[in-house]
Design a protein around this motif. Structure first.
Motif, PDB file in Angstrom:
ATOM      1  N   ARG A  18      39.842  26.695  36.429  1.00 54.45           N
ATOM      2  CA  ARG A  18      39.969  28.154  36.430  1.00 54.45           C
ATOM      3  C   ARG A  18      38.885  28.850  35.631  1.00 54.45           C
ATOM      4  O   ARG A  18      38.307  29.832  36.091  1.00 54.45           O
ATOM      5  N   CYS A  35      34.074  31.349  33.197  1.00 52.43           N
ATOM      6  CA  CYS A  35      34.528  32.236  34.271  1.00 52.43           C
ATOM      7  C   CYS A  35      35.723  33.033  33.769  1.00 52.43           C
ATOM      8  O   CYS A  35      36.785  32.470  33.488  1.00 52.43           O
ATOM      9  N   ASN A  37      37.499  35.109  35.382  1.00 51.38           N
ATOM     10  CA  ASN A  37      38.426  35.406  36.472  1.00 51.38           C
ATOM     11  C   ASN A  37      39.408  34.253  36.628  1.00 51.38           C
ATOM     12  O   ASN A  37      39.020  33.135  36.965  1.00 51.38           O
ATOM     13  N   THR A  38      40.691  34.517  36.399  1.00 56.12           N
ATOM     14  CA  THR A  38      41.702  33.458  36.497  1.00 56.12           C
ATOM     15  C   THR A  38      42.379  33.438  37.861  1.00 56.12           C
ATOM     16  O   THR A  38      43.291  32.653  38.090  1.00 56.12           O
ATOM     17  N   GLY A  39      41.954  34.322  38.769  1.00 57.83           N
ATOM     18  CA  GLY A  39      42.591  34.419  40.073  1.00 57.83           C
ATOM     19  C   GLY A  39      42.112  33.353  41.045  1.00 57.83           C
ATOM     20  O   GLY A  39      41.349  32.445  40.701  1.00 57.83           O
ATOM     21  N   MET A  41      40.087  33.752  43.569  1.00 56.51           N
ATOM     22  CA  MET A  41      38.665  33.951  43.881  1.00 56.51           C
ATOM     23  C   MET A  41      38.327  33.503  45.299  1.00 56.51           C
ATOM     24  O   MET A  41      37.251  32.960  45.563  1.00 56.51           O
ATOM     25  N   CYS A  44      34.854  33.976  46.989  1.00 57.60           N
ATOM     26  CA  CYS A  44      33.934  34.402  45.929  1.00 57.60           C
ATOM     27  C   CYS A  44      33.282  33.227  45.208  1.00 57.60           C
ATOM     28  O   CYS A  44      32.458  33.448  44.312  1.00 57.60           O
ATOM     29  N   VAL A  80      32.708  39.049  39.921  1.00 58.05           N
ATOM     30  CA  VAL A  80      33.825  38.144  39.693  1.00 58.05           C
ATOM     31  C   VAL A  80      34.342  38.199  38.259  1.00 58.05           C
ATOM     32  O   VAL A  80      35.383  37.614  37.945  1.00 58.05           O
ATOM     33  N   ASN A  81      33.639  38.888  37.387  1.00 55.77           N
ATOM     34  CA  ASN A  81      34.092  39.040  36.008  1.00 55.77           C
ATOM     35  C   ASN A  81      35.096  40.193  35.960  1.00 55.77           C
ATOM     36  O   ASN A  81      34.720  41.368  35.957  1.00 55.77           O
ATOM     37  N   THR A  82      36.385  39.855  35.914  1.00 55.93           N
ATOM     38  CA  THR A  82      37.425  40.877  35.986  1.00 55.93           C
ATOM     39  C   THR A  82      37.427  41.808  34.779  1.00 55.93           C
ATOM     40  O   THR A  82      38.020  42.889  34.838  1.00 55.93           O
ATOM     41  N   SER A 138      41.024  44.946  40.116  1.00 54.45           N
ATOM     42  CA  SER A 138      39.780  44.584  40.783  1.00 54.45           C
ATOM     43  C   SER A 138      40.083  43.990  42.148  1.00 54.45           C
ATOM     44  O   SER A 138      40.903  43.079  42.265  1.00 54.45           O
ATOM     45  N   THR A 140      38.572  41.998  45.358  1.00 59.84           N
ATOM     46  CA  THR A 140      37.444  41.184  45.820  1.00 59.84           C
ATOM     47  C   THR A 140      37.786  40.318  47.031  1.00 59.84           C
ATOM     48  O   THR A 140      36.923  39.593  47.530  1.00 59.84           O
TER      49      THR A 140
END
Length: 239
Positions: A18, A35, A37-39, A41, A44, A80-82, A138, A140
């Protein structure tokens, strides 16, 4: 928002655990990036995409480099950086580039509120006006020119919708702000095919007075800037 120092490019090898991603630089060095972003993605983080990363001079950081943008093989740009979404919305409000959120004299961030132990991303205040509570998300996830939120089931996001509804019912102004940080997205919809409960709640809170705003962005390795308002459509992936 301008990136200083300038972002550097690399080719994505893989994202894992993650919070980490391995890349290879143009001169052949392999780096591990942090990173934020924990989603999921989705779309992305495809191996072979160009990653644009920032570098911190903080000696205490385990990983000095942070993944900021993806330039996909389809020539889309994605932030990608939330952590950037809140910064971009705040910057745009302070620059009076969001007419719907102008006319306030005070802006605060991360204010405790609600009954479910929440913090609102941004709060606007002015004399003789209701407070304005703004929750920033956010966007994406792209499919056929349309953006979807969320990209995974989000109990936290559901909680935020309930908190915003509560504020609206108390006579305050409540805003869900979708910062669309993908150059290929032309409209936004709730992702019913991913989190049907979130879609139901979004429809419910809008009826209770919660405002929903979607703004696109200009993205490049030099910087990011919120631009024009995009439409919110009530349409699922299956039509």
């Amino acid at each position: 928002m301008h990136f200083e120092p300038a972002l550097q490019p690399a080719t994505l090898i893989k994202r894992y655990k993650r919070f980490l991603a391995d890349v290879i630089t143009p001169d052949g060095r392999e780096l591990t990036l942090h990173c934020a972003n924990t989603g999921a993605m989705t779309g992305c983080a495809t191996p072979g995409d160009t990653v644009w990363y920032s570098t911190s001079d903080n000696a205490k950081r385990k990983y000095a480099h942070s993944w900021e943008l993806t330039e996909t093989q389809q020539h889309h740009w994605i932030c990608v950086n939330t952590l950037r979404a809140n910064q971009l919305v705040r910057e745009a409000i302070e620059a009076q580039r969001i007419p719907e959120l102008s006319g306030y004299s005070n802006l605060s961030a991360e204010v405790k509120y609600g009954t479910e132990n929440s913090r609102i991303d941004l709060m606007l205040q002015a004399e003789n006006q209701p407070d304005c509570y703004i929750e920033v998300k956010s966007v994406t996830l792209l499919h056929a020119g349309q953006g979807f939120f969320p990209d995974a089931v989000t109990l936290r996001g559901q909680k935020h919708l309930r908190e915003l509804q509560s504020m609206a019912e108390q006579g305050q102004r409540a805003v869900l702000f979708f910062a669309v940080l993908h150059s290929g997205i032309e409209s936004v919809s709730a992702a019913h095919h991913i989190d049907p409960r979130y879609t139901e709640l979004l429809t419910q809170v809008q009826k209770k007075g919660v405002e929903v705003m979607c703004y696109g962005a200009a993205l490049s390795a030099e910087g990011i800037r919120l631009t024009e308002r995009l439409p919110l459509v009530t349409k699922s992936l299956n039509g």
